[in-house]
Design a protein around this motif. Structure first.
Motif, short mmCIF file in Angstrom:
data_model
loop_
_atom_site.label_atom_id
_atom_site.label_comp_id
_atom_site.label_asym_id
_atom_site.label_seq_id
_atom_site.Cartn_x
_atom_site.Cartn_y
_atom_site.Cartn_z
N MET A 113 7.61 2.57 10.05
CA MET A 113 6.65 1.81 10.85
C MET A 113 7.25 0.45 11.15
SD MET A 113 2.96 2.84 9.23
CE MET A 113 2.08 2.42 10.76
N ASP A 114 6.87 -0.09 12.29
CA ASP A 114 7.47 -1.33 12.77
C ASP A 114 6.41 -2.25 13.34
OD1 ASP A 114 8.92 1.24 14.19
OD2 ASP A 114 10.33 0.06 13.02
N SER A 123 4.72 -4.81 4.85
CA SER A 123 4.39 -3.94 3.73
C SER A 123 3.53 -2.79 4.22
CB SER A 123 3.68 -4.73 2.62
OG SER A 123 2.45 -5.25 3.08
N ARG A 124 3.41 -1.79 3.37
CA ARG A 124 2.68 -0.57 3.77
C ARG A 124 1.93 -0.04 2.57
NH1 ARG A 124 5.82 4.78 6.18
NH2 ARG A 124 4.04 6.18 6.21
N ASP A 125 0.66 0.26 2.77
CA ASP A 125 -0.17 0.88 1.75
C ASP A 125 -0.37 2.32 2.16
OD1 ASP A 125 -2.22 1.83 0.12
OD2 ASP A 125 -3.18 -0.13 -0.02
N ASN A 126 0.37 3.23 1.54
CA ASN A 126 0.29 4.64 1.95
C ASN A 126 -1.07 5.25 1.64
OD1 ASN A 126 2.92 4.70 2.95
ND2 ASN A 126 3.78 5.24 0.96
N SER A 142 10.16 5.02 4.86
CA SER A 142 9.49 5.74 3.79
C SER A 142 10.06 5.38 2.41
CB SER A 142 9.59 7.25 4.02
OG SER A 142 10.93 7.63 4.18
N GLY A 143 11.29 4.88 2.38
CA GLY A 143 11.89 4.43 1.13
C GLY A 143 11.58 2.98 0.82
N ARG A 144 10.70 2.40 1.63
CA ARG A 144 10.28 1.00 1.50
C ARG A 144 11.43 0.03 1.75
NH1 ARG A 144 5.08 0.68 0.32
NH2 ARG A 144 4.10 2.44 -0.74
#
Length: 115
Positions: A33-34, A69-72, A52-54
């Motif tokens: 994601m961007d 950051s990403r909260d899956n 996906s590997g952060r």
């Protein structure tokens, strides 16, 4: 994948904002994601990426000031923006990329930084 951004607004230089991007639909297919941005009269530019590997990437212009950051669990992408400058003023777009390299875009959220 459907993407909906929020969190934009008007802030004074030196201030902070946190953008959010809620993903729905085939969110499990997302590999990266961007955040992109586009200012009036300027080309669209990549601001930050998270995969996906952060692993993360930042444009030089925002490095040290912005954090992606990403909260899956919530299927939500964030962009924490600190020490904002007038040149950060732009429409900010969230994008997602799936395993077939297909990219979806959100509708954008406006960030305006006053001097």
């Amino acid at each position: 994948v459907q993407l909906v951004e929020s969190g934009g607004g008007l802030v004074q230089a030196g201030g902070s904002l946190r953008l959010s991007c809620a993903a729905s639909g085939s969110a499990l297919s997302i590999t990266a994601m961007d955040w992109y941005r586009q200012a009036p009269g300027k080309e669209r530019e990549l601001v930050a990426t998270i995969n996906s590997g952060r692993n993360t990437y930042y444009a030089d212009s925002v490095k040290g000031r912005f954090t992606i950051s990403r909260d899956n669990a919530k299927n939500t992408l964030y962009l924490q923006m600190n020490s904002l400058k007038p040149e950060d003023t732009a429409m900010y777009y969230c994008t997602s990329v799936d395993g077939l390299s297909h990219r979806d875009w959100g509708q954008g959220t406006q960030v305006t930084v006053s001097s």
